[in-house]
Motif scaffolding. Structure first.
Motif, short mmCIF file in Angstrom:
data_model
loop_
_atom_site.label_atom_id
_atom_site.label_comp_id
_atom_site.label_asym_id
_atom_site.label_seq_id
_atom_site.Cartn_x
_atom_site.Cartn_y
_atom_site.Cartn_z
N TYR B 316 9.36 -63.54 30.47
CA TYR B 316 8.00 -63.73 29.96
C TYR B 316 7.80 -65.16 29.51
O TYR B 316 8.63 -65.71 28.77
CB TYR B 316 7.74 -62.76 28.80
CG TYR B 316 7.91 -61.32 29.21
CD1 TYR B 316 6.83 -60.58 29.68
CD2 TYR B 316 9.17 -60.70 29.16
CE1 TYR B 316 7.00 -59.26 30.09
CE2 TYR B 316 9.34 -59.38 29.56
CZ TYR B 316 8.26 -58.67 30.03
OH TYR B 316 8.42 -57.37 30.43
N GLN B 317 6.74 -65.80 29.98
CA GLN B 317 6.45 -67.16 29.54
C GLN B 317 5.15 -67.19 28.73
O GLN B 317 4.11 -66.69 29.19
CB GLN B 317 6.36 -68.13 30.73
CG GLN B 317 6.27 -69.57 30.25
CD GLN B 317 6.40 -70.59 31.36
OE1 GLN B 317 6.04 -70.32 32.51
NE2 GLN B 317 6.93 -71.76 31.03
N ALA B 318 5.25 -67.78 27.55
CA ALA B 318 4.12 -67.76 26.62
C ALA B 318 2.96 -68.64 27.08
O ALA B 318 3.15 -69.66 27.74
CB ALA B 318 4.59 -68.23 25.25
N GLN B 319 1.75 -68.21 26.70
CA GLN B 319 0.54 -69.00 26.95
C GLN B 319 -0.14 -69.19 25.60
O GLN B 319 -0.24 -68.26 24.80
CB GLN B 319 -0.41 -68.24 27.90
CG GLN B 319 0.22 -67.97 29.26
CD GLN B 319 -0.65 -67.09 30.13
OE1 GLN B 319 -1.46 -66.30 29.64
NE2 GLN B 319 -0.48 -67.22 31.44
N MET B 320 -0.60 -70.44 25.35
CA MET B 320 -1.17 -70.73 24.04
C MET B 320 -2.62 -71.17 24.16
O MET B 320 -2.98 -71.91 25.08
CB MET B 320 -0.36 -71.83 23.36
CG MET B 320 -0.83 -72.14 21.95
SD MET B 320 0.12 -73.51 21.23
CE MET B 320 -0.64 -74.89 22.04
N VAL B 507 3.00 -77.48 31.47
CA VAL B 507 2.81 -78.53 30.46
C VAL B 507 4.15 -78.80 29.76
O VAL B 507 4.76 -77.89 29.21
CB VAL B 507 1.74 -78.12 29.42
CG1 VAL B 507 1.56 -79.22 28.38
CG2 VAL B 507 0.43 -77.80 30.12
N GLU B 508 4.60 -80.05 29.83
CA GLU B 508 5.93 -80.37 29.30
C GLU B 508 5.90 -81.41 28.19
O GLU B 508 6.87 -81.56 27.45
CB GLU B 508 6.85 -80.84 30.44
CG GLU B 508 7.15 -79.71 31.43
CD GLU B 508 8.03 -80.15 32.58
OE1 GLU B 508 8.39 -81.33 32.63
OE2 GLU B 508 8.32 -79.29 33.43
N LEU B 529 5.83 -75.43 25.28
CA LEU B 529 5.61 -74.25 24.43
C LEU B 529 6.86 -73.38 24.46
O LEU B 529 7.47 -73.12 23.43
CB LEU B 529 4.40 -73.50 24.98
CG LEU B 529 3.89 -72.30 24.23
CD1 LEU B 529 3.48 -72.71 22.82
CD2 LEU B 529 2.70 -71.70 24.98
N SER B 530 7.25 -72.95 25.64
CA SER B 530 8.45 -72.11 25.80
C SER B 530 8.75 -71.94 27.28
O SER B 530 7.84 -71.90 28.10
CB SER B 530 8.19 -70.73 25.18
OG SER B 530 9.18 -69.82 25.63
#
Lengths: 147, 548
Positions: B316-320, B507-508, B529-530
């Motif tokens: 799972y990859q977070a979205q902010m 985004v890095e 973010l993660s």
């Protein structure tokens, strides 16, 4: 009986190696055999050789033009053949020549230089109509000179 | 040819009544042509002007009609006049010919070929359209080449040819033009090979040449080079200017295969590589190609087993949200953990899964697993799941999604389905209907990887998407590449004007984040973010309230 004439205009690059004399000899060979074959097939037109490139106009019944062009495609003495135009036309621009040749004389080289310079020697930028008009003008000029 | 057909009376329609036929009757003209091509006797018809108006397959096999007499073609005009009584065939034999004058000043030229085969043999061993040898003959000759003595040091090469872009010609201009083009191609093949070489047609636009030369592999290289050049040159067929190309794979017996099937397979692997590298080129077979094909087969087998062995996992990859810096959702990503291979990248296995049709199964499993997982989260973050085009092609997608929601108990508004433009490419009406049904369940629909495909505004307008995801390649290049920055800006602007949210992927850096925020981008996803994490690591993210 009027026949439907198709006109083909193409441009290609010389693929013959050798000195300029050998290349000129090669071009004359091409001319000789194409005059012989075209007369038999009812194809007329003009051939230009200059600056390492060929430009040719072929006129005649569509089957004869496409057969002639197919034979030209088999020829290893040129490459990068670019068809500029192939379409039915009202009549022949070169009705009397089995294969006019421009390029050997100084004037021809000079005159066609306009097109070459304008196109930067890049056939992509050449327009079929431009080649046709220039070739026709050159053939007429050569006729006058030799007459 | 029209006149020839008319000289045969039309069949009496009453004749067929007593004997019902299974196949619809061929039009007389086509039937006649087919019969002519199957006759073992070679013949041609000359018009009064000496031009060939018809030549059957047997005749075309013996002589190269496209070639001019001076270049090895038959001098038929002199046959009609009786000046020439024999012709030299392509295989070098002098064959007697008989001219027979018939209606309208035409001449029938009959060839006396004692070695000609029976009609049955013609059909079994020859391709009807081109008169070329078929696969049966090719295999026989490969066997001969492998077993026969080669006193003069002659070596054999097998060239496998596949025409590039031929299908497009067939599809757009129709089979009659396609067939004429094929005959032109065959004429060029015949004109290029030597008498000792065999040319065969193996399928629609697939050919093979068995080349014999004392100087291999140089001879095969020269022939392949010449063919790529010649076949790739422009064709004039009727009023059409046609451009096709050819890809060639070459294999040499016995090293690359000591039986016909193995040799053909090696040549096919080389052909596959030539096509993979961009078509219009040739490749020699190398053992490494075989190894690669083996590796690919093993991957396929492992992938089929992976399911039963429970080797798939969901990360799972977070979205902010940039508005309040809250983690608002996660994208579910399939991972494959193999005992020997380790973690296999989706880039490596997803294309294979798509090709072998396993993607729908994997997709369904990811959907259900992700819904279950999300239903157990403390908050009401959304879960985004990818749908592949193949899942849209299968019946029951809406039911599958509805079942996943029901089984997991996840509220529909927390599920977001991501699709790429490619989903909308074929059968748009059917696809849109499915999307609308999904949306009526209360699910959100996002357009994924926007900017990489057609980036068609038409697609964005064709369906009320809830979100557009900007492909990570643009985000990565944004700081250094003006074009990428402009594309990102344009997509965000598009989102604002259409009233839908935009998520920037990959985004890095803080710099990227700040620029995206300044442009008005609504959400981000990426390593800043993660990275994607297993479900067991999610607690740490939930506990971390906000991001920089």
């Amino acid at each position: 009986m009027s026949e439907q004439v198709h006109r083909l205009v193409y441009f290609s690059r010389n693929a013959m190696p050798g000195t300029s004399d050998e290349i000129v000899e090669g071009v004359h060979q091409i001319l000789k055999s194409s005059r012989r074959n075209n007369a038999r097939a009812g194809v007329t037109g003009a051939l230009l050789f200059n600056s390492g490139c060929f430009a040719q106009v072929l006129e005649g019944p569509s089957s004869a033009v496409s057969e002639t062009f197919e034979r030209i495609q088999w020829d290893e003495r040129h490459s990068e053949v670019l068809v500029l135009d192939y379409a039915p036309v009202d009549g022949r621009v070169f009705p009397d020549w089995s294969m006019s040749f421009v390029g050997a004389s100084q004037s021809g080289q000079h005159l066609f230089g306009d097109v070459s310079a304008a196109s930067g020697f890049n056939p992509i930028h050449l327009k079929a109509a431009q080649v046709l008009t220039t070739l026709h003008r050159l053939v007429m000029d050569e006729e006058k000179q030799t007459a | 040819m029209q006149d020839l057909t008319e000289s045969f009376p039309d069949r009496d329609p009453a004749v067929g009544h007593d004997t019902p036929t299974v196949h619809p009757p061929l039009p007389p003209h086509d039937a006649l042509m087919e019969v002519c091509d199957r006759l073992p006797c070679a013949f041609a018809i000359l018009e009064p002007d000496g031009l060939v108006s018809f030549a059957n397959a047997a005749f075309r096999t013996l002589f190269n009609l496209s070639s001019h007499p001076g270049l090895g073609g038959p001098d038929l005009s002199r046959v009609a006049s009786g000046a020439v009584r024999s012709l030299k065939s392509l295989d070098g034999r002098i064959l007697p010919v008989n001219p027979v004058t018939f209606g309208g000043g035409r001449t029938l030229v009959l060839v006396e070929d004692k070695s000609s085969s029976s009609p049955a043999e013609m059909t079994e061993r020859r391709d009807a359209l081109t008169g070329l040898a078929n696969r049966v003959v090719l295999k026989e000759q490969i066997v001969t080449a492998l077993t026969g003595p080669e006193p003069d040091g002659t070596e054999t090469a097998l060239l496998l040819l596949d025409l590039d872009r031929f299908k497009a010609v067939n599809d757009t201009l129709g089979h009659p033009i396609g067939d004429k083009l094929l005959c032109r191609v065959v004429d060029r093949l015949r004109a290029t090979v030597r008498k000792t070489d065999l040319v065969a047609r193996l399928g629609g636009d697939e050919f093979a040449i068995l080349q014999r030369s004392p100087k291999q592999p140089e001879a095969a290289k020269a022939l392949a080079q010449r063919l790529v050049d010649l076949i790739g040159r422009t064709y004039l067929v009727d009023d059409h200017i046609l451009n096709i190309g050819v890809s060639i794979g070459v294999a040499f017996p016995p090293n690359d295969g000591n039986d016909p099937d193995r040799l053909l397979k090696s040549a096919d692997l080389a052909l596959y590589r030539a096509k993979e590298e961009g078509r219009g080129r040739f490749r020699f077979f190398e053992q490494e190609m075989d190894a690669r094909a083996q590796a690919r087969r093993t991957l396929e087998l492992d992938l089929r087993r992976a399911f039963a062995l429970r080797q798939f996992e969901v990360y799972y990859q977070a979205q902010m949200s940039l508005h309040d810096k809250q983690v608002v959702g996660f994208e579910a990503l399939a991972r494959w953990r193999h005992p020997q291979r380790g973690m296999v990248s989706p880039a490596a296995f997803i294309p294979v899964a798509e090709e072998i049709g396993l993607i729908s199964q994997i997709g369904e499993w990811v959907l259900l697993t992700a819904c279950r997982e999300a239903a157990s989260w403390p908050g009401n973050q959304r879960i985004a799941v990818n749908l592949s085009p193949m899942q849209f092609g299968k019946a029951g997608l809406v039911e599958t999604v509805a079942a996943a929601l029901a089984t997991s108990g996840l509220p529909p508004e927390r599920l977001e389905l991501e699709i790429t433009e490619s989903v909308l490419l074929d059968d748009t009406a059917g696809t849109l209907a499915i999307l609308h049904q999904l949306r009526s369940l209360g699910i959100r629909i996002a357009m994924d990887d926007f900017g990489t495909g057609y980036s068609s505004l038409g697609y964005l307008r064709s369906f009320p998407f809830d979100k557009v995801k900007i492909d990570q390649s643009f985000i990565r290049d944004m700081p250094t590449d003006g074009d990428s920055a402009a594309i990102v800006k344009a997509i965000i602007g598009l989102g604002i004007s259409l009233g839908i949210s935009t998520t920037a992927e990959g985004v890095e850096t803080e710099e990227q984040l700040n620029r995206l925020r300044a442009e008005g981008c609504t959400d981000i996803q990426g390593y800043l973010l993660s990275k994607p994490v297993p479900a067991s690591d999610l607690a740490a993210i939930f506990n971390r309230s906000t991001h920089p």
